[in-house]
Motif scaffolding. Structure first.
Motif, PDB file in Angstrom:
ATOM      1  N   ALA A 171       0.829  -1.206   0.000  1.00  0.00           N
ATOM      2  CA  ALA A 171       0.000   0.000   0.000  1.00  0.00           C
ATOM      3  C   ALA A 171       0.861   1.252   0.000  1.00  0.00           C
ATOM      4  CB  ALA A 171      -0.933  -0.002   1.213  1.00  0.00           C
ATOM      5  N   VAL A 172       1.972   1.229   0.757  1.00  0.00           N
ATOM      6  CA  VAL A 172       2.869   2.385   0.796  1.00  0.00           C
ATOM      7  C   VAL A 172       3.513   2.616  -0.568  1.00  0.00           C
ATOM      8  CG1 VAL A 172       4.981   3.308   1.834  1.00  0.00           C
ATOM      9  CG2 VAL A 172       3.313   2.092   3.252  1.00  0.00           C
ATOM     10  N   ALA A 173       3.970   1.552  -1.201  1.00  0.00           N
ATOM     11  CA  ALA A 173       4.599   1.680  -2.518  1.00  0.00           C
ATOM     12  C   ALA A 173       3.602   2.164  -3.561  1.00  0.00           C
ATOM     13  CB  ALA A 173       5.195   0.336  -2.936  1.00  0.00           C
ATOM     14  N   PHE A 174       2.370   1.668  -3.478  1.00  0.00           N
ATOM     15  CA  PHE A 174       1.346   2.108  -4.434  1.00  0.00           C
ATOM     16  C   PHE A 174       1.046   3.589  -4.254  1.00  0.00           C
ATOM     17  CE2 PHE A 174      -3.159   2.945  -5.316  1.00  0.00           C
ATOM     18  CZ  PHE A 174      -3.192   2.637  -6.674  1.00  0.00           C
ATOM     19  N   LEU A 175       0.939   4.041  -2.997  1.00  0.00           N
ATOM     20  CA  LEU A 175       0.667   5.457  -2.741  1.00  0.00           C
ATOM     21  C   LEU A 175       1.804   6.337  -3.251  1.00  0.00           C
ATOM     22  CD1 LEU A 175      -1.008   7.710  -1.426  1.00  0.00           C
ATOM     23  CD2 LEU A 175       0.212   7.228   0.719  1.00  0.00           C
ATOM     24  N   GLY A 176       3.046   5.964  -2.936  1.00  0.00           N
ATOM     25  CA  GLY A 176       4.178   6.778  -3.373  1.00  0.00           C
ATOM     26  C   GLY A 176       4.329   6.802  -4.883  1.00  0.00           C
ATOM     27  N   GLY A 177       4.191   5.649  -5.518  1.00  0.00           N
ATOM     28  CA  GLY A 177       4.314   5.613  -6.968  1.00  0.00           C
ATOM     29  C   GLY A 177       3.237   6.406  -7.666  1.00  0.00           C
ATOM     30  N   THR A 178       2.005   6.340  -7.150  1.00  0.00           N
ATOM     31  CA  THR A 178       0.907   7.097  -7.758  1.00  0.00           C
ATOM     32  C   THR A 178       1.110   8.591  -7.611  1.00  0.00           C
ATOM     33  OG1 THR A 178      -0.624   5.276  -7.290  1.00  0.00           O
ATOM     34  CG2 THR A 178      -1.585   7.434  -7.750  1.00  0.00           C
ATOM     35  N   LEU A 179       1.516   9.030  -6.430  1.00  0.00           N
ATOM     36  CA  LEU A 179       1.726  10.461  -6.214  1.00  0.00           C
ATOM     37  C   LEU A 179       2.858  11.002  -7.076  1.00  0.00           C
ATOM     38  CD1 LEU A 179       1.322  10.704  -2.322  1.00  0.00           C
ATOM     39  CD2 LEU A 179      -0.319  11.380  -4.081  1.00  0.00           C
ATOM     40  N   LEU A 180       3.917  10.218  -7.245  1.00  0.00           N
ATOM     41  CA  LEU A 180       5.057  10.695  -8.023  1.00  0.00           C
ATOM     42  C   LEU A 180       4.802  10.637  -9.515  1.00  0.00           C
ATOM     43  CD1 LEU A 180       8.026   9.073  -6.060  1.00  0.00           C
ATOM     44  CD2 LEU A 180       7.353  11.475  -6.069  1.00  0.00           C
ATOM     45  N   ALA A 181       4.106   9.612  -9.962  1.00  0.00           N
ATOM     46  CA  ALA A 181       3.935   9.425 -11.407  1.00  0.00           C
ATOM     47  C   ALA A 181       2.794  10.244 -11.980  1.00  0.00           C
ATOM     48  CB  ALA A 181       3.705   7.941 -11.720  1.00  0.00           C
ATOM     49  N   HIS A 182       1.780  10.548 -11.168  1.00  0.00           N
ATOM     50  CA  HIS A 182       0.582  11.184 -11.715  1.00  0.00           C
ATOM     51  C   HIS A 182       0.290  12.567 -11.143  1.00  0.00           C
ATOM     52  CE1 HIS A 182      -0.546   7.518 -13.803  1.00  0.00           C
ATOM     53  NE2 HIS A 182      -0.292   6.849 -12.704  1.00  0.00           N
ATOM     54  N   SER A 183       1.147  13.084 -10.267  1.00  0.00           N
ATOM     55  CA  SER A 183       0.936  14.433  -9.762  1.00  0.00           C
ATOM     56  C   SER A 183       1.350  15.433 -10.815  1.00  0.00           C
ATOM     57  CB  SER A 183       1.728  14.660  -8.471  1.00  0.00           C
ATOM     58  OG  SER A 183       3.105  14.473  -8.707  1.00  0.00           O
ATOM     59  N   ALA A 184       0.598  16.558 -10.916  1.00  0.00           N
ATOM     60  CA  ALA A 184       0.891  17.587 -11.918  1.00  0.00           C
ATOM     61  C   ALA A 184       2.161  18.316 -11.519  1.00  0.00           C
ATOM     62  CB  ALA A 184      -0.267  18.576 -12.019  1.00  0.00           C
ATOM     63  N   PRO A 185       3.123  18.455 -12.417  1.00  0.00           N
ATOM     64  CA  PRO A 185       4.360  19.166 -12.091  1.00  0.00           C
ATOM     65  C   PRO A 185       4.098  20.653 -11.889  1.00  0.00           C
ATOM     66  CG  PRO A 185       4.305  18.673 -14.429  1.00  0.00           C
ATOM     67  CD  PRO A 185       3.124  17.975 -13.810  1.00  0.00           C
TER      68      PRO A 185
END
Length: 210
Positions: free
Chosen positions: A107-121
């Protein structure tokens, strides 16, 4: 050139060895914590993917604080597995807190990967400077007064015809007659101006009286 390639190859080999050892250590910890089969192999993959995503976000220059946070979390998971398998952890009797960490890691890895990959720069400094420049240009155009339009012909003041001395008119008539006798055509204004040596407006005024 060959020496440079040798150095690059050595670095790549070292990186592959380190990744393989870390991958194996993460697998062993996950397996000892009760994750068997394919699940034990999925844990090192998730850790390495989170490291890669965080590193790419760091290189892009956007949201560095969040990227550093998740990079440190993934690095701590990888280093923790390496240290744990170095004899500091009894692999046959894993403590409960480690089982909890291993169970909660997906769950931690999924949260971190989602925030980093899909957050607007966030907007970069160059984009901000470009936007400020565009706004400044628009404001300058709004503040610039419009150029005065030429007045209609009906509103323009009439050009006054300069007075021509009578003697000059008589001389011009002689010049015009001589030109007509010699060429057979009436004299034009540029020729009259050249023969008399007068300004253009004066030549026009004399031609109007011939």
């Amino acid at each position: 050139m060959r020496a440079q390639l040798a150095r690059i190859d050595a670095v790549l080999v070292q990186a592959l060895i380190a990744a393989a050892l870390s991958f194996a250590h993460l697998h062993d910890v996950a397996s000892a914590a009760g994750q068997d089969g394919w699940k034990a192999w999925a844990y090192p993959v998730s850790v390495d993917l989170l490291l890669v995503v965080a590193w790419r976000r760091l290189r892009s220059g956007h949201t560095k604080a969040a990227a550093w946070c998740w990079f440190v979390i993934a690095l701590a998971a990888s280093l923790g597995a390496n240290v744990a398998t170095a004899g500091l952890l009894d692999m046959t009797d894993v403590p409960a807190w480690l089982r909890i960490l291993v169970a909660g890691w997906p769950a931690v890895a999924f949260l971190g990967g989602t925030l980093l990959a899909h957050s607007a720069p966030m907007a970069t400094a160059d984009n901000a400077d470009n936007a400020a420049e565009v706004i400044e240009n628009i404001e300058d155009q709004e503040d610039t007064p419009e150029l005065a339009q030429p007045a209609p012909a009906s509103e323009q003041p009439a050009v006054s015809v300069p007075p021509v001395p009578a003697a000059l008119v008589q001389h011009a008539r002689k010049v015009a007659a001589e030109h007509h006798t010699r060429t057979g055509v009436p004299i034009d204004t540029p020729t009259l101006r050249a023969r008399l040596g007068v300004p253009a407006h004066m030549a026009d005024a004399i031609a109007a009286q011939l």
